[in-house]
Design a protein around this motif. Sequence first.
Motif: not given
Length: 263
Positions: A10-18
């Motif tokens: 969840h921290w390695v792959n962060i979507e643009p909105e987040r």
Amino acid sequence: MKNDHSFQDHWVNIEPERMERYETMYRWNPATEMFYTPAKIGAGHIIGDFGCGPGHSAIEFAKRVGPSGHVHAFDINAEFIRRATERAKSSDLGDRISTHLLDSATLPVEDASVDRMIARNTIIYVDNPVETLAEFRRVLRPGGIAHAIEGDWRLTAIEPVPTEEWRAVVEAASWAWPRPEIGRQLYGLARRAGFEDISVQVMTSPDTSGRLNGMIQTVAGYAKEDGAVSEARIDAVLETIELAQSEGTYLGIFPQFIVTAYV
């Protein structure tokens, strides 16, 4: 339910909105200041910023250490490191800040080379907090300070959201925090890591203006990903908060445990 290690993904792959929400959440503000005062950051210090995010704290530390000091900014997210690097360059502080993308629990700095190791709301996510704090101890010079700031999600409260409703959201979101009660545990973890001289404070800066909306939205998003609580129920909590803010009756309490450990 999420698997045991999805919090790291969840921290390695962060979507643009987040990612954009984190840009707002990590900004330095007057409410932030009191959490760092016990670290006594000063001119000439070498600082380790563990979990630097997009670089806002590293910039603030670089200003305080001056031209004779330096900041090592560490994170596991490549986009955070890119943003922190660009932010340092655009602030004309690039010569005072080195960014490091971590891929292990070992910090890429020498033994006894750092004056302060700073971590805010980061120890909660590591695999082994004692190992991480022991690594802080390894890199700190004699007289150095490890300064950790962590919340305790089961001590948070939002008015006028009913206690059981906010608690349900927090529990559903807890897959993202392997140790949701990390705040109260931090002192004992520092002791087990070998620190002996440790001070503890509990601080909070009550939110009446919606300053913490980004964090609340993030928690709601975590809860929705879990699926244990219906989206309608979570949205009802958010609507209650939004209405209370418009009416001026909102209050958010998010205590922070401040543990300052001396080498």
